[in-house]
Design a protein around this motif. Structure first.
Motif, PDB file in Angstrom:
ATOM      1  N   ALA A  11      12.048  -8.633   2.222  1.00  0.00           N
ATOM      2  CA  ALA A  11      10.490  -8.513   2.662  1.00  0.00           C
ATOM      3  C   ALA A  11       9.585  -8.255   1.701  1.00  0.00           C
ATOM      4  CB  ALA A  11      10.931  -6.973   3.478  1.00  0.00           C
ATOM      5  N   SER A  14       8.364 -11.802   0.122  1.00  0.00           N
ATOM      6  CA  SER A  14       7.899 -12.614   0.988  1.00  0.00           C
ATOM      7  C   SER A  14       6.752 -12.057   1.966  1.00  0.00           C
ATOM      8  CB  SER A  14       8.757 -13.451   2.033  1.00  0.00           C
ATOM      9  OG  SER A  14       9.289 -12.098   2.868  1.00  0.00           O
ATOM     10  N   SER A  16       6.808 -10.249   4.208  1.00  0.00           N
ATOM     11  CA  SER A  16       7.371  -9.980   5.632  1.00  0.00           C
ATOM     12  C   SER A  16       7.303  -8.377   5.899  1.00  0.00           C
ATOM     13  CB  SER A  16       8.836 -10.679   5.777  1.00  0.00           C
ATOM     14  OG  SER A  16       8.512 -12.016   5.547  1.00  0.00           O
ATOM     15  N   ASP A  17       7.464  -8.469   7.243  1.00  0.00           N
ATOM     16  CA  ASP A  17       7.889  -7.102   7.654  1.00  0.00           C
ATOM     17  C   ASP A  17       9.104  -6.711   7.522  1.00  0.00           C
ATOM     18  OD1 ASP A  17       6.715  -4.806   9.589  1.00  0.00           O
ATOM     19  OD2 ASP A  17       8.542  -5.364  10.972  1.00  0.00           O
ATOM     20  N   LYS A  58       8.418 -15.696   6.023  1.00  0.00           N
ATOM     21  CA  LYS A  58       7.686 -14.626   6.834  1.00  0.00           C
ATOM     22  C   LYS A  58       7.408 -15.137   8.256  1.00  0.00           C
ATOM     23  CE  LYS A  58       3.353 -12.193   6.916  1.00  0.00           C
ATOM     24  NZ  LYS A  58       2.079 -12.088   6.147  1.00  0.00           N
ATOM     25  N   GLU A  62       9.424 -13.744  11.760  1.00  0.00           N
ATOM     26  CA  GLU A  62       8.369 -13.168  12.893  1.00  0.00           C
ATOM     27  C   GLU A  62       8.797 -13.821  13.977  1.00  0.00           C
ATOM     28  OE1 GLU A  62       3.774 -12.662  14.196  1.00  0.00           O
ATOM     29  OE2 GLU A  62       4.241 -13.020  12.095  1.00  0.00           O
TER      30      GLU A  62
END
Length: 63
Positions: A11, A14, A16-17, A58, A62
Motif C-alpha cells: 500500500a 503503490s 493504494s489504500d 492501486k 480499488e
C-alpha cells in the motif's frame, strides 16, 4: 494477519489504500491459493504487470 506486513508495504509503495490492498490479498489468497509467505511476491508481480499494462495495482485493488 500473516500477510499484513506485505499489505502495508505494498500500500505504501503503490499509493493504494491499505483496506483495498488487504481485500486484494484476501481475494488473491482465497482464489489463487497464494500463501501469506508468498503474498509479497504476488503483489510485486501484480505491480509490475500493472505498470506494463497501464492498469496499476492501486487501480486493480480499488476496482
Amino acid at each position: 494477519m500473516a500477510f499484513l506486513p506485505s499489505v502495508v508495504r505494498t500500500a505504501q509503495a503503490s499509493g493504494s489504500d491499505v483496506t483495498d490492498i488487504a481485500k486484494t490479498a484476501d481475494a488473491v489468497g482465497a482464489q489463487m491459493k497464494i500463501r501469506a509467505e508468498d503474498m509479497q511476491q504476488a503483489f510485486d508481480a501484480m505491480a509490475k504487470a500493472g505498470k506494463a499494462g497501464e492498469f496499476e495495482l492501486k487501480d486493480m485493488a480499488e476496482y
